[in-house]
Design an enzyme around this catalytic site. Structure first.
Site, PDB file in Angstrom:
ATOM      1  NE  ARG A 103      48.041  -5.388  68.526  1.00  0.00           N
ATOM      2  CZ  ARG A 103      47.104  -4.571  68.086  1.00  0.00           C
ATOM      3  NH1 ARG A 103      47.396  -3.687  67.136  1.00  0.00           N
ATOM      4  NH2 ARG A 103      45.882  -4.602  68.576  1.00  0.00           N
ATOM      5  CG  ASP A 108      40.068  -2.589  73.473  1.00  0.00           C
ATOM      6  OD1 ASP A 108      39.400  -2.012  72.597  1.00  0.00           O
ATOM      7  OD2 ASP A 108      40.433  -3.778  73.371  1.00  0.00           O
ATOM      8  CD  GLN A 157      44.309  -1.969  71.709  1.00  0.00           C
ATOM      9  OE1 GLN A 157      43.522  -1.381  70.987  1.00  0.00           O
ATOM     10  NE2 GLN A 157      44.487  -3.279  71.651  1.00  0.00           N
ATOM     11  CB  CYS A 189      37.954  -8.408  71.067  1.00  0.00           C
ATOM     12  SG  CYS A 189      39.273  -8.596  69.884  1.00  0.00           S
TER      13      CYS A 189
END
Length: 588
Positions: free
Chosen positions: A304, A324, A322, A275
């Site tokens: 992560r 995303d 992802q 993001c």
């Protein structure tokens, strides 16, 4: 699958069975010392110090035999209250129990006696050991005492216990089914992905056949997104620490991120999410309200630092990709865009035959001022807006406190896989927070500068986890369009040049229509090649003999079936083309 911690009766029974196991171990290994023996979701375990001895499979069989012997005695399990001083004296020769007792408050301590065995425990327990007779020891491993690699390695033995033999048998059958469905086993059999500690735990690598599936999923979801007005971007896998301080991730998410790297006086981190990058893409130029909604999508590599104990193949790793996207909208567009995201989720689920799921409205815990961005008004507005949207579009959902992202509430779509516990596959999050942090704006129809609202959404979640889910749901028997090898052609004998040449002609005809086909003309017996094709879950196994060559036909066998069907080569090519083009769920 049963969760032993959620059923109080099963929890009590399994805790008692842990003591039964400890008693049997003490009989077989008198010098054994015990750390803790809790009930977990999968049953129970006990951590045991056996000196230099390492538990092996044959030891497990001996322990089970002794457990049955003890259970037959029907000894009562008796609760006893003693003082802390008495407990210290009772377990004076056991440094593990002394450690536990030392951390207890002064006062009454409970222990339980069953025949010649006494253990420190809060309880409760069943009435007698005979009630624990329907058990099975499942697995064993070495673990560090207290999970600290500086401490001694203890032997951990896992087991399960049920009130009846029938329930135990049914559970063991489910465990066997789980083994067959485990995507890690399927991935190995089908040669899809691998991992190696030299690369690093939680960092899987996709092999050629696995990457085919990955690319098919990427192409599928990108095509679907493009039809819905998404614009795809590519952003770097690193960002400065200042980027994540601006977004708030550094304060709220740092413990899940890889450590910062210092380069030329600047701190960088591997990105845990995308993001912040997409916020900066939006901020790259001025926007009018006429530009909105803007839908930015990416198949993005993220990192992560998950705890090693939580890592599980490609379902949960330290690197993943992802599916995303971030939608920049006006407040008036929230409901319509959110509904489109929900429609996209359920349209995707229909394409993959996913029916077992539930929707969860994930909210913040208002008492937690550390985990969540501290702005009550923003949270109240965001949660009420999302609740209103879900009600307006008629989505059935439950609410869960404390499951929101740190910046806003979200809709999570949780799937119930064939094995294991449910987990979130798709999500859509409503965010009033990050656009303000990045000073994002657009010019409204009155010429005033306004802050957009952002919808964070992932349809497939991560491609890695989605692949794991589909592999386990299908047992690796993927829809034809997803199968890494869609057909394998095998001449009956490999020393007949004419047969091999016709088999090659069949392969050429399929390849001309972009079918993923392999020619298996190895000098191996046909039965061996057929069995290997079955293990690797190849949907169509084609056998070529003299009849097929003479009549320009193919004989095929579907994966998992014994029946052989013969059709013309042209008919087979058309059949396969149609199933791939329509993304049919069933192969026939």
């Amino acid at each position: 699958m049963v969760n032993f911690k959620e059923d109080e009766n099963l929890k009590t029974l399994n805790h008692s069975c842990a003591h039964l196991m400890a008693q049997a171990v003490k009989h077989l290994y008198p010098d054994a010392k015990f750390w803790v023996g809790p009930v977990v979701a999968e049953g129970f375990y006990y951590d045991i110090d056996l000196g230099d001895r390492v538990i092996r499979d044959e030891d497990i069989a001996a322990i089970e035999k002794e457990m049955k012997k003890v259970a037959k005695t029907g000894k009562k399990i008796i609760r006893r209250e003693i003082s802390k001083q008495e407990a210290m004296e009772l377990f004076k020769d056991d440094e593990y129990k002394i450690d536990l007792i030392s951390n207890l408050e002064d006062g009454t301590i409970t222990c339980y006696d069953q025949g010649d065995f006494t253990d420190l425990c809060r309880g409760p327990h069943v009435d007698n050991v005979k009630l624990c007779r329907n058990f099975k020891l499942i697995k064993h491993s070495g673990v560090y005492w207290k999970g600290d690699s500086k401490n001694k390695v203890l032997q951990r033995i896992y087991g399960v216990c049920f009130p009846t033999a029938e329930e135990l048998e049914a559970h063991l059958a489910l465990l066997e089914e789980a083994k067959e469905r485990d995507h890690r086993k399927i991935g190995k059999d089908m040669q899809l992905f691998m991992s190696d500690d030299l690369i690093g735990r939680g960092l899987p690598m996709f092999l050629p056949k696995g990457y085919v599936i990955w690319q098919e999923l990427e192409n599928y979801i990108k095509a679907k997104e493009r039809k819905n007005g998404y614009l795809h971007v590519m952003t770097p896998c690193v960002g400065t620490v200042n980027l994540y301080k601006t977004s708030g991730h550094w304060d709220h998410y740092k413990e899940n991120m890889f450590p910062a790297m210092e380069v030329e006086g600047e701190s960088f981190v591997l990105r845990p999410m995308n993001c912040p990058h997409h916020m900066m893409i939006y901020a790259n130029r001025m926007h009018s309200y006429k530009d909105l909604p803007i839908r930015i999508g990416e198949i993005a590599h993220d990192f992560r630092f998950e705890a090693s104990g939580t890592l599980k193949g490609i379902e949960r790793g330290r690197h993943f990709c992802q599916n995303d996207a971030h939608l920049f909208v006006t407040p008036e567009q929230i409901e319509d865009e959110f509904k489109k995201v929900v429609d996209l989720i359920f349209s995707t689920y229909k394409d993959f035959g996913i029916t077992d799921y539930r929707c969860v409205l994930s909210l913040r815990d208002p008492e937690d001022k550390v985990k969540y961005h501290d702005d009550d008004e923003m949270w109240n507005n965001a949660e009420n807006a999302l609740r209103r949207v879900l009600d307006d579009i008629g989505i059935e959902y439950t609410e869960e406190i404390g499951e929101a992202a740190f910046y806003g509430p979200k809709l999570d779509v949780n799937v119930k896989p064939a094995i294991g516990n449910e987990y979130t596959l798709s999500t859509c999050q409503l965010d009033f927070c990050l656009p303000a942090k990045f000073n994002l704006s657009y010019i409204d129809k009155d010429g005033e500068k306004k802050t957009p609202v952002v919808l964070h959404r992932a349809i497939l979640g991560s491609l890695d986890r989605f692949m794991a889910y589909i592999l386990e749901e299908t047992k690796g028997n993927l829809p034809l369009w997803l199968a890494p090898v869609q057909a394998r052609v095998m001449p009956v004998t490999t020393d007949n040049e004419e047969l091999v040449a016709y088999a090659q002609k069949v392969c050429d005809a399929l390849e001309a229509e972009n079918v993923r086909v392999e020619l298996d003309a190895r000098a191996e017996k046909l039965g061996y090649r057929m069995r290997e094709g079955q293990v690797q879950k190849v949907p169509y196994l084609l056998v070529i003999g003299n009849n097929e060559k003479e009549e320009n036909t193919v004989s095929y066998r579907l994966h998992g079936e014994q029946k052989t069907t013969t059709v013309s080569l042209d008919e087979f090519v058309e059949k396969v083309k149609t199933q791939i083009a329509t993304k049919a769920l069933e192969i026939n």
